[in-house]
Design a protein around this motif. Structure first.
Motif, PDB file in Angstrom:
ATOM      1  N   LYS A 168       0.820  -1.212   0.000  1.00  0.00           N
ATOM      2  CA  LYS A 168       0.000   0.000   0.000  1.00  0.00           C
ATOM      3  C   LYS A 168       0.854   1.261   0.000  1.00  0.00           C
ATOM      4  O   LYS A 168       0.320   2.369  -0.079  1.00  0.00           O
ATOM      5  CB  LYS A 168      -0.904   0.020   1.242  1.00  0.00           C
ATOM      6  CG  LYS A 168      -1.728  -1.240   1.464  1.00  0.00           C
ATOM      7  CD  LYS A 168      -2.734  -1.468   0.357  1.00  0.00           C
ATOM      8  CE  LYS A 168      -3.621  -2.680   0.665  1.00  0.00           C
ATOM      9  NZ  LYS A 168      -4.546  -2.997  -0.436  1.00  0.00           N
ATOM     10  N   THR A 169       2.157   1.113   0.102  1.00  0.00           N
ATOM     11  CA  THR A 169       3.067   2.249   0.185  1.00  0.00           C
ATOM     12  C   THR A 169       3.780   2.413  -1.155  1.00  0.00           C
ATOM     13  O   THR A 169       4.717   1.660  -1.463  1.00  0.00           O
ATOM     14  CB  THR A 169       4.108   2.041   1.308  1.00  0.00           C
ATOM     15  OG1 THR A 169       3.432   1.666   2.511  1.00  0.00           O
ATOM     16  CG2 THR A 169       4.931   3.304   1.541  1.00  0.00           C
ATOM     17  N   PRO A 170       3.373   3.386  -1.975  1.00  0.00           N
ATOM     18  CA  PRO A 170       3.959   3.533  -3.309  1.00  0.00           C
ATOM     19  C   PRO A 170       5.474   3.713  -3.298  1.00  0.00           C
ATOM     20  O   PRO A 170       6.174   3.162  -4.157  1.00  0.00           O
ATOM     21  CB  PRO A 170       3.253   4.778  -3.866  1.00  0.00           C
ATOM     22  CG  PRO A 170       1.971   4.863  -3.107  1.00  0.00           C
ATOM     23  CD  PRO A 170       2.288   4.343  -1.733  1.00  0.00           C
ATOM     24  N   ASP A 171       5.990   4.469  -2.333  1.00  0.00           N
ATOM     25  CA  ASP A 171       7.438   4.703  -2.283  1.00  0.00           C
ATOM     26  C   ASP A 171       8.197   3.414  -1.994  1.00  0.00           C
ATOM     27  O   ASP A 171       9.297   3.207  -2.513  1.00  0.00           O
ATOM     28  CB  ASP A 171       7.779   5.752  -1.222  1.00  0.00           C
ATOM     29  CG  ASP A 171       7.389   7.162  -1.655  1.00  0.00           C
ATOM     30  OD1 ASP A 171       7.100   7.340  -2.850  1.00  0.00           O
ATOM     31  OD2 ASP A 171       7.362   8.058  -0.809  1.00  0.00           O
ATOM     32  N   LEU A 172       7.625   2.568  -1.170  1.00  0.00           N
ATOM     33  CA  LEU A 172       8.260   1.284  -0.870  1.00  0.00           C
ATOM     34  C   LEU A 172       8.274   0.401  -2.112  1.00  0.00           C
ATOM     35  O   LEU A 172       9.307  -0.201  -2.454  1.00  0.00           O
ATOM     36  CB  LEU A 172       7.523   0.580   0.270  1.00  0.00           C
ATOM     37  CG  LEU A 172       7.981  -0.854   0.585  1.00  0.00           C
ATOM     38  CD1 LEU A 172       9.458  -0.899   0.951  1.00  0.00           C
ATOM     39  CD2 LEU A 172       7.130  -1.447   1.712  1.00  0.00           C
ATOM     40  N   LEU A 173       7.149   0.314  -2.807  1.00  0.00           N
ATOM     41  CA  LEU A 173       7.082  -0.490  -4.021  1.00  0.00           C
ATOM     42  C   LEU A 173       8.067   0.021  -5.063  1.00  0.00           C
ATOM     43  O   LEU A 173       8.779  -0.768  -5.708  1.00  0.00           O
ATOM     44  CB  LEU A 173       5.662  -0.472  -4.582  1.00  0.00           C
ATOM     45  CG  LEU A 173       5.430  -1.252  -5.882  1.00  0.00           C
ATOM     46  CD1 LEU A 173       5.827  -2.708  -5.725  1.00  0.00           C
ATOM     47  CD2 LEU A 173       3.973  -1.134  -6.322  1.00  0.00           C
ATOM     48  N   SER A 174       8.144   1.335  -5.216  1.00  0.00           N
ATOM     49  CA  SER A 174       9.067   1.919  -6.186  1.00  0.00           C
ATOM     50  C   SER A 174      10.512   1.578  -5.848  1.00  0.00           C
ATOM     51  O   SER A 174      11.308   1.230  -6.722  1.00  0.00           O
ATOM     52  CB  SER A 174       8.878   3.433  -6.224  1.00  0.00           C
ATOM     53  OG  SER A 174       9.811   4.031  -7.082  1.00  0.00           O
ATOM     54  N   ARG A 190      13.268  -0.962  -7.999  1.00  0.00           N
ATOM     55  CA  ARG A 190      14.547  -0.483  -8.510  1.00  0.00           C
ATOM     56  C   ARG A 190      15.728  -1.336  -8.055  1.00  0.00           C
ATOM     57  O   ARG A 190      16.845  -1.163  -8.551  1.00  0.00           O
ATOM     58  CB  ARG A 190      14.785   0.976  -8.073  1.00  0.00           C
ATOM     59  CG  ARG A 190      13.846   1.971  -8.726  1.00  0.00           C
ATOM     60  CD  ARG A 190      14.383   3.398  -8.600  1.00  0.00           C
ATOM     61  NE  ARG A 190      14.577   3.791  -7.207  1.00  0.00           N
ATOM     62  CZ  ARG A 190      13.669   4.404  -6.470  1.00  0.00           C
ATOM     63  NH1 ARG A 190      12.471   4.687  -6.985  1.00  0.00           N
ATOM     64  NH2 ARG A 190      13.925   4.747  -5.223  1.00  0.00           N
ATOM     65  N   MET A 191      15.484  -2.247  -7.116  1.00  0.00           N
ATOM     66  CA  MET A 191      16.564  -3.110  -6.653  1.00  0.00           C
ATOM     67  C   MET A 191      16.964  -4.097  -7.740  1.00  0.00           C
ATOM     68  O   MET A 191      16.100  -4.603  -8.475  1.00  0.00           O
ATOM     69  CB  MET A 191      16.148  -3.896  -5.403  1.00  0.00           C
ATOM     70  CG  MET A 191      16.042  -3.080  -4.136  1.00  0.00           C
ATOM     71  SD  MET A 191      15.622  -4.124  -2.696  1.00  0.00           S
ATOM     72  CE  MET A 191      17.091  -5.150  -2.574  1.00  0.00           C
ATOM     73  N   PRO A 192      18.244  -4.426  -7.893  1.00  0.00           N
ATOM     74  CA  PRO A 192      18.655  -5.524  -8.785  1.00  0.00           C
ATOM     75  C   PRO A 192      17.936  -6.811  -8.353  1.00  0.00           C
ATOM     76  O   PRO A 192      17.827  -7.085  -7.157  1.00  0.00           O
ATOM     77  CB  PRO A 192      20.159  -5.616  -8.551  1.00  0.00           C
ATOM     78  CG  PRO A 192      20.549  -4.257  -8.055  1.00  0.00           C
ATOM     79  CD  PRO A 192      19.398  -3.777  -7.244  1.00  0.00           C
ATOM     80  N   GLN A 193      17.430  -7.564  -9.330  1.00  0.00           N
ATOM     81  CA  GLN A 193      16.611  -8.727  -8.999  1.00  0.00           C
ATOM     82  C   GLN A 193      17.076  -9.973  -9.754  1.00  0.00           C
ATOM     83  O   GLN A 193      17.612  -9.888 -10.849  1.00  0.00           O
ATOM     84  CB  GLN A 193      15.136  -8.456  -9.319  1.00  0.00           C
ATOM     85  CG  GLN A 193      14.560  -7.290  -8.531  1.00  0.00           C
ATOM     86  CD  GLN A 193      13.069  -7.111  -8.728  1.00  0.00           C
ATOM     87  OE1 GLN A 193      12.346  -8.071  -9.035  1.00  0.00           O
ATOM     88  NE2 GLN A 193      12.592  -5.898  -8.556  1.00  0.00           N
ATOM     89  N   ALA A 194      16.845 -11.105  -9.122  1.00  0.00           N
ATOM     90  CA  ALA A 194      17.101 -12.403  -9.746  1.00  0.00           C
ATOM     91  C   ALA A 194      15.960 -13.340  -9.365  1.00  0.00           C
ATOM     92  O   ALA A 194      15.443 -13.270  -8.253  1.00  0.00           O
ATOM     93  CB  ALA A 194      18.431 -12.981  -9.292  1.00  0.00           C
TER      94      ALA A 194
END
Length: 231
Positions: free
Chosen positions: A130-136, A140-144
Protein backbone atom coordinates in the motif's frame (compact mmCIF):
# COMPACT_ATOMS: atom_id res chain seq x y z
CA UNK A 1 9.77 -59.78 7.88
CA UNK A 2 7.49 -57.39 9.71
CA UNK A 3 7.63 -53.65 9.06
CA UNK A 4 9.84 -51.52 11.24
CA UNK A 5 8.66 -48.55 13.26
CA UNK A 6 9.60 -45.48 11.21
CA UNK A 7 11.60 -42.79 12.98
CA UNK A 8 10.73 -39.33 11.67
CA UNK A 9 14.22 -37.89 11.91
CA UNK A 10 14.50 -34.68 9.91
CA UNK A 11 17.80 -34.32 8.09
CA UNK A 12 19.51 -31.00 8.71
CA UNK A 13 19.81 -29.06 5.46
CA UNK A 14 23.34 -28.47 4.21
CA UNK A 15 23.72 -24.88 3.07
CA UNK A 16 27.35 -24.88 1.95
CA UNK A 17 28.18 -23.65 -1.53
CA UNK A 18 29.49 -27.11 -2.43
CA UNK A 19 26.04 -28.54 -1.61
CA UNK A 20 24.14 -26.27 -4.00
CA UNK A 21 23.04 -27.96 -7.22
CA UNK A 22 23.28 -25.60 -10.19
CA UNK A 23 20.79 -25.85 -13.04
CA UNK A 24 19.35 -23.59 -15.75
CA UNK A 25 16.54 -22.58 -13.36
CA UNK A 26 18.91 -21.09 -10.79
CA UNK A 27 22.07 -20.32 -12.77
CA UNK A 28 21.46 -16.57 -13.03
CA UNK A 29 20.76 -16.23 -9.31
CA UNK A 30 23.85 -18.27 -8.41
CA UNK A 31 26.01 -16.17 -10.75
CA UNK A 32 24.81 -12.98 -9.05
CA UNK A 33 25.54 -14.36 -5.60
CA UNK A 34 29.04 -15.29 -6.75
CA UNK A 35 29.47 -11.80 -8.18
CA UNK A 36 29.53 -10.38 -4.65
CA UNK A 37 30.97 -7.92 -3.60
CA UNK A 38 30.61 -6.39 -7.08
CA UNK A 39 26.85 -5.89 -6.79
CA UNK A 40 25.18 -2.77 -8.16
CA UNK A 41 24.21 -0.68 -5.11
CA UNK A 42 25.19 -3.63 -2.87
CA UNK A 43 21.62 -4.99 -2.99
CA UNK A 44 19.77 -7.94 -4.46
CA UNK A 45 16.16 -9.13 -4.39
CA UNK A 46 15.93 -12.90 -4.92
CA UNK A 47 12.54 -14.42 -5.73
CA UNK A 48 11.40 -17.98 -6.24
CA UNK A 49 8.78 -20.50 -5.06
CA UNK A 50 8.95 -22.25 -1.70
CA UNK A 51 11.72 -24.82 -1.57
CA UNK A 52 13.43 -23.47 -4.69
CA UNK A 53 16.76 -22.82 -2.97
CA UNK A 54 16.40 -19.17 -1.93
CA UNK A 55 17.50 -19.85 1.64
CA UNK A 56 20.45 -21.90 0.42
CA UNK A 57 21.62 -19.13 -1.91
CA UNK A 58 21.00 -16.62 0.85
CA UNK A 59 23.16 -18.64 3.23
CA UNK A 60 25.95 -18.81 0.62
CA UNK A 61 25.86 -15.04 0.26
CA UNK A 62 25.61 -14.46 4.01
CA UNK A 63 28.75 -16.55 4.53
CA UNK A 64 30.59 -14.58 1.85
CA UNK A 65 29.43 -11.18 3.08
CA UNK A 66 29.43 -11.87 6.83
CA UNK A 67 25.73 -11.00 6.84
CA UNK A 68 23.26 -11.36 9.67
CA UNK A 69 20.18 -13.42 8.76
CA UNK A 70 16.80 -12.06 9.82
CA UNK A 71 13.23 -13.10 8.98
CA UNK A 72 10.75 -10.51 7.70
CA UNK A 73 8.04 -12.07 9.86
CA UNK A 74 10.03 -11.06 12.94
CA UNK A 75 10.49 -7.45 11.90
CA UNK A 76 8.75 -5.06 14.29
CA UNK A 77 9.05 -1.42 15.26
CA UNK A 78 12.30 -2.08 17.08
CA UNK A 79 13.82 -4.01 14.20
CA UNK A 80 15.14 -1.26 11.91
CA UNK A 81 17.02 0.62 14.66
CA UNK A 82 18.45 -2.64 16.04
CA UNK A 83 19.68 -3.66 12.58
CA UNK A 84 21.03 -0.24 11.67
CA UNK A 85 24.58 -1.14 12.62
CA UNK A 86 24.75 -4.25 10.44
CA UNK A 87 27.23 -4.09 7.55
CA UNK A 88 25.36 -6.81 5.66
CA UNK A 89 21.87 -8.24 6.14
CA UNK A 90 19.88 -11.10 4.64
CA UNK A 91 16.15 -10.52 5.14
CA UNK A 92 14.19 -13.66 4.32
CA UNK A 93 10.45 -13.71 3.59
CA UNK A 94 10.59 -9.99 2.92
CA UNK A 95 7.04 -9.97 1.56
CA UNK A 96 5.77 -10.95 5.04
CA UNK A 97 7.44 -8.02 6.80
CA UNK A 98 5.22 -5.13 7.97
CA UNK A 99 5.34 -2.38 5.34
CA UNK A 100 6.22 0.48 7.66
CA UNK A 101 9.10 -1.39 9.27
CA UNK A 102 10.38 -2.72 5.93
CA UNK A 103 10.38 0.77 4.42
CA UNK A 104 12.19 2.12 7.48
CA UNK A 105 14.75 -0.68 7.31
CA UNK A 106 15.48 -0.03 3.63
CA UNK A 107 16.00 3.66 4.34
CA UNK A 108 18.31 2.94 7.26
CA UNK A 109 20.46 0.44 5.34
CA UNK A 110 20.64 2.58 2.22
CA UNK A 111 21.80 5.56 4.27
CA UNK A 112 24.47 3.50 6.00
CA UNK A 113 25.65 1.85 2.77
CA UNK A 114 25.06 -1.63 4.18
CA UNK A 115 24.74 -4.65 1.87
CA UNK A 116 21.29 -6.22 1.65
CA UNK A 117 19.72 -9.32 0.17
CA UNK A 118 15.96 -9.81 0.29
CA UNK A 119 14.27 -13.12 -0.46
CA UNK A 120 10.60 -13.48 -1.37
CA UNK A 121 8.28 -15.92 -3.09
CA UNK A 122 7.25 -13.41 -5.77
CA UNK A 123 8.14 -10.01 -7.18
CA UNK A 124 7.11 -6.93 -5.15
CA UNK A 125 4.18 -6.13 -7.47
CA UNK A 126 2.45 -9.21 -6.04
CA UNK A 127 2.98 -8.36 -2.35
CA UNK A 128 -0.13 -6.21 -2.08
CA UNK A 129 1.87 -3.18 -0.92
CA UNK A 130 0.00 0.00 0.00
CA UNK A 131 3.07 2.25 0.19
CA UNK A 132 3.96 3.53 -3.31
CA UNK A 133 7.44 4.70 -2.28
CA UNK A 134 8.26 1.28 -0.87
CA UNK A 135 7.08 -0.49 -4.02
CA UNK A 136 9.07 1.92 -6.19
CA UNK A 137 12.21 1.35 -4.14
CA UNK A 138 11.85 -2.43 -4.31
CA UNK A 139 11.26 -2.33 -8.06
CA UNK A 140 14.55 -0.48 -8.51
CA UNK A 141 16.56 -3.11 -6.65
CA UNK A 142 18.65 -5.52 -8.78
CA UNK A 143 16.61 -8.73 -9.00
CA UNK A 144 17.10 -12.40 -9.75
CA UNK A 145 14.47 -15.10 -10.06
CA UNK A 146 14.74 -18.83 -9.48
CA UNK A 147 12.40 -20.52 -11.95
CA UNK A 148 10.52 -23.77 -11.45
CA UNK A 149 12.85 -26.74 -12.04
CA UNK A 150 12.60 -28.85 -15.18
CA UNK A 151 12.17 -32.62 -15.10
CA UNK A 152 15.88 -33.35 -15.51
CA UNK A 153 16.74 -31.19 -12.52
CA UNK A 154 14.00 -32.84 -10.45
CA UNK A 155 15.68 -36.18 -11.14
CA UNK A 156 19.01 -34.78 -9.91
CA UNK A 157 17.36 -33.46 -6.76
CA UNK A 158 15.57 -36.75 -6.07
CA UNK A 159 18.81 -38.72 -6.44
CA UNK A 160 20.55 -36.38 -3.98
CA UNK A 161 17.71 -36.54 -1.45
CA UNK A 162 17.56 -40.33 -1.56
CA UNK A 163 21.36 -40.52 -1.30
CA UNK A 164 21.27 -38.25 1.75
CA UNK A 165 19.06 -40.87 3.39
CA UNK A 166 21.24 -43.72 2.13
CA UNK A 167 18.37 -45.13 0.09
CA UNK A 168 19.25 -46.82 -3.19
CA UNK A 169 16.69 -46.09 -5.91
CA UNK A 170 17.19 -47.07 -9.54
CA UNK A 171 17.15 -44.59 -12.42
CA UNK A 172 13.81 -45.84 -13.77
CA UNK A 173 12.09 -45.14 -10.47
CA UNK A 174 13.66 -41.68 -10.25
CA UNK A 175 12.46 -40.85 -13.78
CA UNK A 176 9.01 -42.24 -12.97
CA UNK A 177 8.67 -39.98 -9.93
CA UNK A 178 10.05 -36.86 -11.61
CA UNK A 179 7.52 -37.17 -14.43
CA UNK A 180 4.55 -37.35 -12.06
CA UNK A 181 5.14 -34.94 -9.19
CA UNK A 182 4.67 -31.21 -8.88
CA UNK A 183 7.74 -29.36 -10.20
CA UNK A 184 8.86 -28.03 -6.86
CA UNK A 185 11.94 -28.71 -4.75
CA UNK A 186 9.74 -28.54 -1.66
CA UNK A 187 7.59 -31.34 -3.10
CA UNK A 188 10.71 -33.41 -3.80
CA UNK A 189 11.81 -33.09 -0.18
CA UNK A 190 8.38 -33.95 1.22
CA UNK A 191 7.99 -36.89 -1.18
CA UNK A 192 11.34 -38.48 -0.36
CA UNK A 193 10.68 -38.13 3.36
CA UNK A 194 7.22 -39.67 3.01
CA UNK A 195 8.45 -42.53 0.81
CA UNK A 196 11.23 -43.27 3.28
CA UNK A 197 8.77 -43.50 6.19
CA UNK A 198 6.28 -45.61 4.26
CA UNK A 199 8.87 -48.02 2.87
CA UNK A 200 10.43 -48.51 6.30
CA UNK A 201 7.05 -49.03 7.98
CA UNK A 202 6.05 -51.66 5.39
CA UNK A 203 9.45 -53.29 5.04
CA UNK A 204 9.64 -52.62 1.31
CA UNK A 205 12.19 -51.17 -1.05
CA UNK A 206 11.48 -47.98 -2.99
CA UNK A 207 10.83 -49.50 -6.41
CA UNK A 208 8.86 -48.17 -9.36
CA UNK A 209 5.91 -50.33 -8.35
CA UNK A 210 6.03 -49.10 -4.77
CA UNK A 211 6.36 -45.49 -5.97
CA UNK A 212 3.33 -45.86 -8.23
CA UNK A 213 1.26 -47.36 -5.44
CA UNK A 214 2.33 -44.57 -3.09
CA UNK A 215 1.50 -41.78 -5.56
CA UNK A 216 -1.93 -43.21 -6.29
CA UNK A 217 -2.69 -43.07 -2.58
CA UNK A 218 -1.14 -39.63 -2.08
CA UNK A 219 -2.33 -37.34 -4.88
CA UNK A 220 -1.13 -34.23 -3.02
CA UNK A 221 2.34 -34.80 -4.51
CA UNK A 222 1.09 -34.32 -8.05
CA UNK A 223 -0.71 -36.37 -10.65
CA UNK A 224 -0.97 -40.00 -9.58
CA UNK A 225 0.65 -42.82 -11.54
CA UNK A 226 -1.75 -44.53 -13.86
CA UNK A 227 0.08 -47.71 -14.85
CA UNK A 228 -0.40 -50.99 -13.08
CA UNK A 229 3.07 -51.84 -11.81
CA UNK A 230 3.73 -54.71 -9.43
CA UNK A 231 6.77 -55.88 -7.48
Amino acid sequence: MSGQLPLDLALAPRFGEQDFLESPCNAQALALVRLWPDWPRHMLLLTGPSGSGKSHLGAIWAARAGARIFDGRDLDAGGPPALAGEKALLLENAELAPEKELFHLLNVLMESGAALMLTAARAPDFWGLKTPDLLSRLRRMPQAEIAAPDEAFLQTILVKLFDDRQIRVDAATIAYLAARIERSLATCGALVSALDREALARGRAVTRAFAGEFLRGNPQFGCGADDDDSD
